[in-house]
Scaffold this motif. Structure first.
Motif, PDB file in Angstrom:
ATOM      1  N   LEU A 148     -12.008  -3.304  -5.871  1.00 42.86           N
ATOM      2  CA  LEU A 148     -10.609  -3.486  -5.527  1.00 42.86           C
ATOM      3  C   LEU A 148      -9.717  -3.658  -6.742  1.00 42.86           C
ATOM      4  CD1 LEU A 148     -10.783  -5.818  -2.407  1.00 42.86           C
ATOM      5  CD2 LEU A 148     -10.393  -3.356  -2.474  1.00 42.86           C
ATOM      6  N   ASP A 149     -10.189  -4.374  -7.768  1.00 40.69           N
ATOM      7  CA  ASP A 149      -9.335  -4.610  -8.915  1.00 40.69           C
ATOM      8  C   ASP A 149      -9.167  -3.372  -9.777  1.00 40.69           C
ATOM      9  OD1 ASP A 149     -11.882  -4.477  -9.881  1.00 40.69           O
ATOM     10  OD2 ASP A 149     -11.813  -6.354 -11.000  1.00 40.69           O
ATOM     11  N   ALA A 150      -9.984  -2.352  -9.548  1.00 39.84           N
ATOM     12  CA  ALA A 150      -9.862  -1.123 -10.327  1.00 39.84           C
ATOM     13  C   ALA A 150      -8.969  -0.104  -9.643  1.00 39.84           C
ATOM     14  CB  ALA A 150     -11.246  -0.510 -10.573  1.00 39.84           C
ATOM     15  N   GLN A 151      -8.997  -0.066  -8.306  1.00 39.58           N
ATOM     16  CA  GLN A 151      -8.246   0.952  -7.592  1.00 39.58           C
ATOM     17  C   GLN A 151      -7.502   0.387  -6.386  1.00 39.58           C
ATOM     18  OE1 GLN A 151     -10.377   4.640  -7.230  1.00 39.58           O
ATOM     19  NE2 GLN A 151      -9.120   5.333  -5.545  1.00 39.58           N
ATOM     20  N   HIS A 152      -7.468  -0.922  -6.249  1.00 37.19           N
ATOM     21  CA  HIS A 152      -6.719  -1.579  -5.176  1.00 37.19           C
ATOM     22  C   HIS A 152      -7.215  -1.190  -3.782  1.00 37.19           C
ATOM     23  CE1 HIS A 152      -4.012  -2.801  -8.366  1.00 37.19           C
ATOM     24  NE2 HIS A 152      -3.846  -1.546  -8.695  1.00 37.19           N
ATOM     25  N   GLY A 153      -8.474  -0.810  -3.676  1.00 39.30           N
ATOM     26  CA  GLY A 153      -9.033  -0.479  -2.382  1.00 39.30           C
ATOM     27  C   GLY A 153      -8.627   0.880  -1.851  1.00 39.30           C
ATOM     28  N   LEU A 154      -7.939   1.697  -2.650  1.00 40.39           N
ATOM     29  CA  LEU A 154      -7.502   3.009  -2.206  1.00 40.39           C
ATOM     30  C   LEU A 154      -8.596   4.050  -2.398  1.00 40.39           C
ATOM     31  CD1 LEU A 154      -3.984   3.080  -3.912  1.00 40.39           C
ATOM     32  CD2 LEU A 154      -4.482   2.514  -1.525  1.00 40.39           C
ATOM     33  N   THR A 155      -8.597   5.043  -1.519  1.00 40.57           N
ATOM     34  CA  THR A 155      -9.461   6.198  -1.758  1.00 40.57           C
ATOM     35  C   THR A 155      -8.795   7.062  -2.828  1.00 40.57           C
ATOM     36  OG1 THR A 155      -8.403   7.620  -0.120  1.00 40.57           O
ATOM     37  CG2 THR A 155     -10.168   6.169   0.664  1.00 40.57           C
ATOM     38  N   ASP A 156      -9.552   7.977  -3.410  1.00 42.40           N
ATOM     39  CA  ASP A 156      -8.984   8.857  -4.433  1.00 42.40           C
ATOM     40  C   ASP A 156      -7.834   9.689  -3.873  1.00 42.40           C
ATOM     41  OD1 ASP A 156     -10.723   7.920  -6.317  1.00 42.40           O
ATOM     42  OD2 ASP A 156     -12.142   9.582  -6.141  1.00 42.40           O
ATOM     43  N   THR A 157      -7.985  10.168  -2.628  1.00 43.36           N
ATOM     44  CA  THR A 157      -6.938  11.009  -2.042  1.00 43.36           C
ATOM     45  C   THR A 157      -5.675  10.198  -1.743  1.00 43.36           C
ATOM     46  OG1 THR A 157      -7.973  10.702   0.130  1.00 43.36           O
ATOM     47  CG2 THR A 157      -8.527  12.708  -1.082  1.00 43.36           C
ATOM     48  N   GLN A 158      -5.833   8.952  -1.309  1.00 46.43           N
ATOM     49  CA  GLN A 158      -4.667   8.098  -1.069  1.00 46.43           C
ATOM     50  C   GLN A 158      -3.948   7.797  -2.376  1.00 46.43           C
ATOM     51  OE1 GLN A 158      -6.464   4.745   0.833  1.00 46.43           O
ATOM     52  NE2 GLN A 158      -6.637   5.731   2.824  1.00 46.43           N
ATOM     53  N   ARG A 159      -4.715   7.481  -3.399  1.00 49.57           N
ATOM     54  CA  ARG A 159      -4.126   7.164  -4.704  1.00 49.57           C
ATOM     55  C   ARG A 159      -3.377   8.372  -5.257  1.00 49.57           C
ATOM     56  NH1 ARG A 159      -5.550   7.196 -10.195  1.00 49.57           N
ATOM     57  NH2 ARG A 159      -4.814   5.354 -11.346  1.00 49.57           N
ATOM     58  N   GLU A 160      -3.985   9.552  -5.144  1.00 48.40           N
ATOM     59  CA  GLU A 160      -3.352  10.772  -5.624  1.00 48.40           C
ATOM     60  C   GLU A 160      -2.031  11.031  -4.907  1.00 48.40           C
ATOM     61  OE1 GLU A 160      -4.666  15.431  -6.243  1.00 48.40           O
ATOM     62  OE2 GLU A 160      -5.275  14.391  -4.412  1.00 48.40           O
ATOM     63  N   ALA A 161      -2.038  10.858  -3.576  1.00 53.33           N
ATOM     64  CA  ALA A 161      -0.836  11.106  -2.783  1.00 53.33           C
ATOM     65  C   ALA A 161       0.267  10.112  -3.130  1.00 53.33           C
ATOM     66  CB  ALA A 161      -1.167  11.039  -1.297  1.00 53.33           C
ATOM     67  N   LEU A 162      -0.072   8.835  -3.267  1.00 55.20           N
ATOM     68  CA  LEU A 162       0.928   7.813  -3.576  1.00 55.20           C
ATOM     69  C   LEU A 162       1.540   8.025  -4.958  1.00 55.20           C
ATOM     70  CD1 LEU A 162      -0.876   4.661  -2.134  1.00 55.20           C
ATOM     71  CD2 LEU A 162       1.353   5.544  -1.383  1.00 55.20           C
ATOM     72  N   ILE A 163       0.708   8.342  -5.934  1.00 50.06           N
ATOM     73  CA  ILE A 163       1.213   8.548  -7.293  1.00 50.06           C
ATOM     74  C   ILE A 163       2.129   9.764  -7.354  1.00 50.06           C
ATOM     75  CG2 ILE A 163       0.542   9.213  -9.633  1.00 50.06           C
ATOM     76  CD1 ILE A 163      -1.896   7.430  -9.350  1.00 50.06           C
ATOM     77  N   LEU A 164       1.717  10.856  -6.715  1.00 57.29           N
ATOM     78  CA  LEU A 164       2.540  12.057  -6.726  1.00 57.29           C
ATOM     79  C   LEU A 164       3.868  11.815  -6.009  1.00 57.29           C
ATOM     80  CD1 LEU A 164       2.861  14.996  -7.500  1.00 57.29           C
ATOM     81  CD2 LEU A 164       1.691  15.632  -5.375  1.00 57.29           C
ATOM     82  N   ALA A 165       3.809  11.113  -4.872  1.00 57.79           N
ATOM     83  CA  ALA A 165       5.036  10.810  -4.131  1.00 57.79           C
ATOM     84  C   ALA A 165       5.975   9.958  -4.988  1.00 57.79           C
ATOM     85  CB  ALA A 165       4.703  10.091  -2.825  1.00 57.79           C
ATOM     86  N   TYR A 166       5.415   9.012  -5.704  1.00 55.42           N
ATOM     87  CA  TYR A 166       6.225   8.159  -6.580  1.00 55.42           C
ATOM     88  C   TYR A 166       6.840   8.971  -7.718  1.00 55.42           C
ATOM     89  CZ  TYR A 166       7.459   4.532  -9.938  1.00 55.42           C
ATOM     90  OH  TYR A 166       8.143   3.740 -10.833  1.00 55.42           O
ATOM     91  N   GLU A 167       6.018   9.782  -8.378  1.00 57.10           N
ATOM     92  CA  GLU A 167       6.498  10.557  -9.516  1.00 57.10           C
ATOM     93  C   GLU A 167       7.551  11.585  -9.114  1.00 57.10           C
ATOM     94  OE1 GLU A 167       2.894  12.141 -11.094  1.00 57.10           O
ATOM     95  OE2 GLU A 167       2.496  10.381 -12.360  1.00 57.10           O
ATOM     96  N   CYS A 168       7.474  12.075  -7.885  1.00 52.62           N
ATOM     97  CA  CYS A 168       8.425  13.087  -7.415  1.00 52.62           C
ATOM     98  C   CYS A 168       9.690  12.473  -6.820  1.00 52.62           C
ATOM     99  CB  CYS A 168       7.764  13.999  -6.386  1.00 52.62           C
ATOM    100  SG  CYS A 168       6.473  15.065  -7.067  1.00 52.62           S
TER     101      CYS A 168
END
Length: 214
Positions: A148-168
């Motif tokens: 959890l402390d490394a990825q906050h419990g997110l799956t790779d696909t969730q993390r990818e989607a959230l980061i891209l949504a934020y950056e865009c």
């Protein structure tokens, strides 16, 4: 170690895929599956048609004993049906205690569903169950969850989607992009992207606001 797997399945091979025969433009999103002594009870959202048409189409399947409208929001309908035990399917495998359904979205082309297993063995047993019952699932992604402390419990696909949504700029006000644009860049449907964002945000809230205060 907990493992997340993504599977695909042809639309007509999934029990709830029968709706696409006469309603090819709808989208179905499985909400949850509940065990029952007489079978399983799936709850699912349907978009792109009216509730009467949904009931009519699903009622034609011999595995459906009863289907009811539970709730609605705009053009989306939450349905509940009884899937009887005589028709073994992937729905039966989804109620196994060793796996957790994260998302399941179906279109006229195929179903994509994401599962979390407590171990890789749990995912392997799910896949084996499907193959033993002639449910031709295809494994498209498999990875272990990081701490959890490394990825906050997110799956790779969730993390990818959230980061891209934020950056865009999706979370800006006003928004600088749309779900459709982000989904196109990721190569997934808007419904799949929306599900990843919702579940990712929920997990972040659980860890930051709930688990940290429990």
């Amino acid at each position: 170690m907990a493992t997340v797997a993504e599977f695909t399945l042809a639309a007509d091979e999934f029990p709830l895929g029968t709706v696409f025969a006469n309603l090819p433009d709808v989208t179905v999103q499985l909400e949850r599956v509940i065990p029952d002594p007489n079978g399983v009870i799936p709850y699912f959202w349907v978009r792109g048609t009216d509730s009467d048409s949904i009931v009519e189409q699903f009622s034609k399947h011999p595995g459906v004993r009863d289907i009811q409208l539970v709730d609605s929001a705009d053009d989306e309908y939450l349905m509940r049906c009884m899937w009887i035990s005589e028709y073994d399917s992937v729905l039966d495998a989804l109620i196994a205690p060793e796996v957790v359904l994260l998302s399941a979205i179906g279109t006229a082309t195929e179903w994509t569903f994401e599962l979390r297993g407590e171990t890789r063995k749990a995912i392997a047993e799910f896949r084996e169950y499907c193959h033993d019952h002639d449910v031709p699932v295809t494994l498209t992604e498999l990875h272990a969850l990081r701490p959890l402390d490394a990825q906050h419990g997110l799956t790779d696909t969730q993390r990818e989607a959230l980061i891209l949504a934020y950056e865009c700029g999706y979370f800006e006000s006003p928004r600088e992009t749309t779900l459709a644009e982000i989904a196109e860049e990721l190569g997934i449907s808007q419904q799949a992207l929306g599900s990843r964002l919702r579940r990712g945000n929920r997990r972040l809230v659980e860890q930051a606001l709930i688990e940290s205060h429990s």
